[in-house]
Design a protein around this motif. Structure first.
Motif, PDB file in Angstrom:
ATOM      1  N   LEU A  15      95.853 -22.392  -3.427  1.00  0.00           N
ATOM      2  CA  LEU A  15      96.313 -23.800  -3.587  1.00  0.00           C
ATOM      3  C   LEU A  15      97.868 -23.876  -2.746  1.00  0.00           C
ATOM      4  O   LEU A  15      98.589 -22.997  -2.810  1.00  0.00           O
ATOM      5  N   SER A  42      99.210 -27.029  -2.612  1.00  0.00           N
ATOM      6  CA  SER A  42      99.830 -28.209  -3.129  1.00  0.00           C
ATOM      7  C   SER A  42      99.675 -28.285  -4.604  1.00  0.00           C
ATOM      8  O   SER A  42      98.653 -27.858  -5.226  1.00  0.00           O
ATOM      9  N   PRO A  43     100.720 -28.890  -5.166  1.00  0.00           N
ATOM     10  CA  PRO A  43     100.684 -28.871  -6.581  1.00  0.00           C
ATOM     11  C   PRO A  43      99.604 -29.975  -7.268  1.00  0.00           C
ATOM     12  O   PRO A  43      99.333 -29.926  -8.518  1.00  0.00           O
ATOM     13  N   ALA A 100      96.533 -30.137  -5.842  1.00  0.00           N
ATOM     14  CA  ALA A 100      95.257 -29.551  -5.377  1.00  0.00           C
ATOM     15  C   ALA A 100      94.489 -28.865  -6.628  1.00  0.00           C
ATOM     16  O   ALA A 100      95.122 -28.529  -7.702  1.00  0.00           O
ATOM     17  N   GLU A 101      93.015 -28.769  -6.633  1.00  0.00           N
ATOM     18  CA  GLU A 101      92.434 -28.401  -7.898  1.00  0.00           C
ATOM     19  C   GLU A 101      91.201 -27.441  -7.252  1.00  0.00           C
ATOM     20  O   GLU A 101      90.544 -27.717  -6.314  1.00  0.00           O
ATOM     21  N   VAL A 102      90.936 -26.268  -8.095  1.00  0.00           N
ATOM     22  CA  VAL A 102      89.914 -25.486  -7.650  1.00  0.00           C
ATOM     23  C   VAL A 102      89.226 -25.236  -8.872  1.00  0.00           C
ATOM     24  O   VAL A 102      89.603 -25.215 -10.034  1.00  0.00           O
ATOM     25  N   ASP A 103      87.819 -25.151  -8.695  1.00  0.00           N
ATOM     26  CA  ASP A 103      86.887 -24.856  -9.873  1.00  0.00           C
ATOM     27  C   ASP A 103      85.909 -23.906  -9.340  1.00  0.00           C
ATOM     28  O   ASP A 103      85.312 -24.000  -8.270  1.00  0.00           O
ATOM     29  N   VAL A 163      92.589 -16.904  -8.167  1.00  0.00           N
ATOM     30  CA  VAL A 163      93.020 -18.262  -7.485  1.00  0.00           C
ATOM     31  C   VAL A 163      94.565 -18.213  -7.789  1.00  0.00           C
ATOM     32  O   VAL A 163      95.177 -17.571  -8.547  1.00  0.00           O
ATOM     33  N   GLY A 164      95.289 -18.675  -6.700  1.00  0.00           N
ATOM     34  CA  GLY A 164      96.709 -18.620  -6.936  1.00  0.00           C
ATOM     35  C   GLY A 164      97.355 -19.504  -5.695  1.00  0.00           C
ATOM     36  O   GLY A 164      96.678 -19.863  -4.932  1.00  0.00           O
ATOM     37  N   GLU A 165      98.883 -19.166  -5.405  1.00  0.00           N
ATOM     38  CA  GLU A 165      99.325 -19.585  -4.266  1.00  0.00           C
ATOM     39  C   GLU A 165      99.665 -18.571  -3.433  1.00  0.00           C
ATOM     40  O   GLU A 165      99.231 -17.384  -3.821  1.00  0.00           O
ATOM     41  N   LEU A 166     100.410 -18.690  -2.218  1.00  0.00           N
ATOM     42  CA  LEU A 166     100.525 -17.522  -1.418  1.00  0.00           C
ATOM     43  C   LEU A 166     101.296 -16.528  -2.113  1.00  0.00           C
ATOM     44  O   LEU A 166     102.215 -16.963  -2.897  1.00  0.00           O
ATOM     45  N   ILE A 173      86.150 -21.091 -13.854  1.00  0.00           N
ATOM     46  CA  ILE A 173      87.809 -20.949 -13.603  1.00  0.00           C
ATOM     47  C   ILE A 173      87.961 -22.307 -13.202  1.00  0.00           C
ATOM     48  O   ILE A 173      87.455 -22.903 -12.191  1.00  0.00           O
ATOM     49  N   SER A 218      91.595 -24.453 -11.905  1.00  0.00           N
ATOM     50  CA  SER A 218      92.982 -24.573 -11.882  1.00  0.00           C
ATOM     51  C   SER A 218      93.694 -25.686 -10.924  1.00  0.00           C
ATOM     52  O   SER A 218      92.860 -25.980 -10.127  1.00  0.00           O
ATOM     53  N   LEU A 241      99.294 -24.944  -8.687  1.00  0.00           N
ATOM     54  CA  LEU A 241      99.178 -23.795  -7.577  1.00  0.00           C
ATOM     55  C   LEU A 241     100.288 -22.491  -7.780  1.00  0.00           C
ATOM     56  O   LEU A 241      99.652 -21.374  -7.433  1.00  0.00           O
ATOM     57  N   ALA A 284     100.010 -21.084 -10.823  1.00  0.00           N
ATOM     58  CA  ALA A 284      99.116 -20.454 -11.689  1.00  0.00           C
ATOM     59  C   ALA A 284      98.216 -19.386 -10.970  1.00  0.00           C
ATOM     60  O   ALA A 284      97.824 -19.693  -9.802  1.00  0.00           O
TER      61      ALA A 284
END
Lengths: 438, 494
Positions: free
Chosen positions: A351, A353-354, A356-359, A379-382, B421, B423, B426, B428
């Motif tokens: 991710l 950007s604050p 953005a969303e991932v499922d 899932v996570g940021e850099l 999952i 989320s 970012l 997290a």
């Protein structure tokens, strides 16, 4: 014109009898679509588990618009293509004048319309190409009663490519290029068959301008010991909708090796159903999705192990910027008698950007005991440590981020073995970066 | 070395086949007529001497239930349940209400004995002076069907300020606490079974640990289903105030019989700032016979809310019984730096079906969760892990780690994993790993070569597979759980 499910059904009613192929199959598909409608298409639509994270409400509510300056030639010249034979579809219809077949390709069936593709030479070996009307196995692998978008395609499909590679033949590379920009919705239908021990690489590239829906279905048969490499580069217009459903049946010792790169479209859904139905069959379903703005991309796979000793591998990566949303749903099914199955699935999301969303929904359904199946998801940021490493060496924040994101993506693209094709995809990713800067 | 011997002894001690806790006590029952309607709910409420607001709460839940349909998404299959063909109220006939243990029906005391209620508390139930067993105290609030009959250690708990009583008593004695918390974690209309429970629950436990108190003993409740055709609808509510700490143990066995029995419990946990709740379950209800006949239907809603900063809720479960298990102990991590944990072993054999897992909803900054799930399927059973990890936009720097492993024994069973999952933050981080495999031939060979029978070898390997979860159980339960695993897998090999 009416939009949403009703509009599609009206169009079908008007065209009944004039469409090629099995009309009973089309009627059944239309009946199924009438019941199901577009997934999430209306506020009252019953939630469907397979479409948990993707709603086609925007498709139902869209007014399709032709691009004012739409010209297939211009679109085509803006694309980076491989130096290989290509079939070009404009608004879902084959355009022989833009296509370019190699001397080793032959035509069957409606040869009058395909013949102009050929630039001459010997037709003794290579890929046989034909148009949709000649698809011998229309609907043999698909489940229109389960997948509404496949039902929609089945009911309206009028053109597409049929590629046949005879046993033992290496068909090289064939590009299927889709250019859209007309007003409306397009439902290309492709069929790819590889004979025993045959080889082929299909590169599907889609691009366009305007507001449209491209809803492709491909049916793929891979015979014993055959090897199909299937690359999809989806770079549709930022206002477009892209739905692509592939069914592949792979028998003993055959390989279906696919890679999907999703860059474009306002909303896209790529669905791959692979059945490993002969011992020793292999499937690779790899993908990368890079999204920004308010893009939504859904990569959904089902791998059915129905024969013993088959293997499947999936690595799916999402890079999500802006307010984008990336979805991955992957299911590995292992039937009772599919012993010695080896299934692996990895899903990673980054991710940026604050907003953005991932499922992600990696699913295992296992009925055999002597199997090795696993999946992983992160899932996570850099990584903060990696960032620190680069920053401590004087690399500016933005550059450091860019280096790490590229490294993350490079790993995904590594799954593409052919260097030329990987180069093509890397170029597309580079262009995507450039567009984000602009 | 000692540990190995102990394990072997354990395995050996449970090799007699069959369900050894399958007996039935004969106590006169006081039944409400079959069926469910507003009058039955009024009757339940009246029998429980509840205040008006509680009745209204129940009726509201009932109204919601009427509009709902049974969930069908779980991978479980059962004939339709006729909710009008059940008794919703059954109470052991009481003479005057036991004021001391001497007045407790001796049949019941005998039953606890047969149940093997561990360690000292049987002695305490039999009248031994509590002071002599101060160090290993476990308070027992024994639930015999729908009415709590005996409660021990009340004095010690009262001294610490802990409230531990049947929930019906709490409704009467502590209405302000019940009103404040009941239904706030699992709302009455949360799901079909929770709504049903809210309408008709007849008993369960209530625990309140006041600010700064570390509960002086493990709290343990034995749930037991006894009456024929009686659905069991417990309601448990545990509140740990600021800085409080409690460990709650729940263990279940049930008499063997042929008819399917419905069980729909609701458990609500609330942890305020710096509070910790540890909730452990060993579930060993009658799973049905080898042909899938009979067995308990277990549809349970368990959820904890970590409302306070640095609060922690930990679920540990060993699920070996029931024909159908439908259960997702979850944590809503609202508080900053709050912690949720889920450790689970689910064993299915013969024709059992288990669809179980957890939800970790991260809302608070820096919240962390751990999920470790071990599923073992044998015979013709199906075992599904279904879980959700959700990071909301507010959950900055939240973390989750999930590990779910499945073990298949025999080629007629199924193992399924369905994790979700999601989320939206970012910062997290979510990590998920899942594997499915069978017992490796070399492991089996190694054990067989050292003289273990195949069944003992499997028991040993399975115990190793579940080690990460079993070590989270309080000691007494860990021993019982090991036995249960071996018993549950009897007949699955060879």
């Amino acid at each position: 014109m009416s939009t949403g499910a009703t509009g599609f059904l009206e169009r079908y009613e008007a065209a009944v009898g004039r469409l090629p192929g099995d009309s009973a199959l089309r009627a059944a598909a239309a009946a199924a679509f009438k019941v199901a409608g577009l997934p999430g298409g209306t506020p009252r639509a019953r939630p469907v588990e397979a479409w948990k994270y993707t709603s086609l409400r925007p498709v139902a509510e869209a007014t399709f618009q032709a691009s004012p300056k739409h010209e297939a030639e211009t679109l085509l010249s803006g694309l980076t293509l491989l130096d290989a034979p290509r079939l070009v579809f404009v608004d879902g219809v084959l355009r022989a004048d833009l296509s370019d077949a190699s001397p080793t390709m032959t035509t069957v069936g409606h040869s009058a319309t395909v013949a102009p593709l050929l630039t001459g030479g010997s037709f003794t070996a290579g890929v046989q190409i034909a148009r949709f009307a000649d698809q011998p196995d229309f609907g043999t692998l698909t489940w229109p009663d389960r997948e509404p978008m496949v039902a929609l395609n089945t009911m309206l499909a009028s053109d597409g490519a049929t590629l046949d590679v005879p046993a033992g033949v290496d068909g090289g590379i064939v590009q299927l290029v889709s250019l859209s920009g007309g007003q409306g919705d397009f439902h290309p239908r492709h069929s790819i068959r590889l004979g025993k021990g045959a080889r082929l690489t299909v590169v599907e590239i889609s691009a366009g301008q305007g507001v449209y829906l491209l809803n492709t279905v491909a049916e793929i048969h891979v015979a014993a010991g055959a090897h199909l490499t299937h690359i999809r580069l989806q770079d549709e217009a930022a206002t477009a909708f892209h739905v692509s459903t592939t069914y592949a049946d792979v028998v003993a010792g055959g390989t279906y090796d696919s890679f999907t790169l999703n860059l474009g479209g306002r909303l896209s859904r790529t669905e791959v159903h692979t059945q490993l139905s002969g011992p020793g069959a292999t499937a690779h379903l790899n993908a990368a999705q890079i999204l920004a703005g308010s893009q939504h991309a859904d990569f959904t796979t089902v791998v059915s192990h129905t024969a013993p000793s088959c293997g499947s591998r999936q690595t799916v990566k999402n890079v999500l910027a802006g307010r984008s949303r990336g979805v991955f749903q992957g299911k590995i099914e292992v039937a009772r008698h599919a012993q010695k199955t080896d299934g692996y699935q990895m899903n990673q999301a980054l991710l940026l950007s604050p907003y953005a969303e991932v499922d992600s929904k990696p699913e295992l359904e296992i009925f055999a005991d002597d199997v090795k199946c696993s999946h992983g998801a992160t899932v996570g940021e850099l990584d903060a440590e990696q960032m620190f490493y680069l920053r401590s060496r004087g690399i500016p924040d933005a550059d450091a981020k860019s280096i790490l994101v590229r490294a993350f993506l490079a790993e995904a693209l590594d799954a593409v073995a052919d260097e030329t094709i990987r180069g093509l995809l890397e170029t597309a990713v580079e262009q995507w970066w450039e567009r984000q800067k602009a | 070395m000692a540990a190995v011997t102990e394990t072997l002894d354990t395995v050996q001690s449970v090799t007699q086949s069959g369900y050894k806790w399958g007996f039935e006590t004969t106590i006169e029952m006081d039944f409400a007529p079959k069926g469910l309607n507003e009058d039955i709910i009024r009757l339940i409420s009246a029998r429980k001497e509840e205040p008006e607001w509680m009745l209204e709460w129940r009726l509201k839940a009932y109204a919601a239930w009427l509009t709902m349909t049974e969930p069908r998404w779980a991978r479980v299959d059962h004939p339709p349940i006729d909710y009008q063909d059940l008794h919703y109220y059954a109470a052991p006939k009481k003479k005057a209400g036991p004021k001391s243990l001497d007045e407790v029906d001796p049949e019941l005391l005998k039953m606890y004995e047969k149940l093997g209620i561990p360690l000292k508390e049987r002695a305490i139930l039999a009248g031994v002076d509590p002071d002599t067993v101060e160090n290993t105290q476990i308070a027992v609030d024994a639930v015999f069907d729908s009415v709590s009959v005996a409660t021990t250690f009340q004095a010690t708990l009262r001294k610490a300020g802990v409230i531990f009583c049947p929930i019906s008593e709490a409704v009467r004695e502590h209405p302000e606490l019940v009103k404040q918390y009941l239904g706030t974690v699992v709302p009455t209309a949360d799901n079909f079974f929770a709504a049903l429970n809210s309408a008709v629950f007849t008993d369960g436990s209530f625990v309140y640990i006041p600010k700064g108190v570390r509960c002086p003993m493990e709290l343990s409740t034995y749930f037991r289903i006894n009456a024929r055709n009686t659905g069991q609808f417990e309601r448990t509510l545990i509140i740990a105030a600021e800085g409080a700490h409690v460990s709650y143990l729940e263990g279940c066995t049930a008499p063997q019989r042929d008819e399917n029995q419905l069980h729909a419990a609701v458990v609500e946990l609330v942890a305020l700032d710096d509070a910790t709740i540890k909730y452990s379950t060993v579930q060993n209800w009658y799973p049905g016979d080898a042909n899938g006949k009979g067995g308990i239907y277990n549809f349970v809603t368990k959820r904890g809310a970590c409302r306070g900063a640095r609060s922690k809720i930990s679920w540990t479960q060993v699920e070996t019984g029931s024909a159908i298990t439908w259960k997702y102990p979850s944590c809503v991590l609202l508080g900053e730096d709050s912690v949720g944990e889920f450790y689970s072993v689910a064993v299915t054999n013969n024709h059992q079906q288990a669809d179980t897992g957890t939800k970790m909803i991260h809302v608070g900054k820096g919240s962390r969760s751990t999920i470790i799930s071990k599923g073992i399927s044998a015979g013709h059973s199906n075992n599904t892990y279904r879980g959700l990890v959700k990071m909301l936009p507010s959950a900055s720097n939240a973390r989750n780690h999930t590990q779910c492993d499945s073990l298949l024994i025999g080629d007629q069973s199924g193992a399924h994993t369905v994790p979700y999952i999601e989320s939206r933050n970012l910062t997290a981080k979510v990590e998920h790993e899942a594997t499915t495999s069978k017992i490796a031939d070399d492991q089996l060979f190694y054990c067989r070569q050292r003289g273990l029978s195949e069944e003992d070898a499997v028991g040993l390997i399975v115990n190793g597979f579940c080690k990460d979860v079993l070590k989270e159980l309080p000691m007494e339960f860990a021993v019982e759980a090991q036995k249960l695993l071996a018993v549950s897998l009897e007949g699955s090999v060879g």
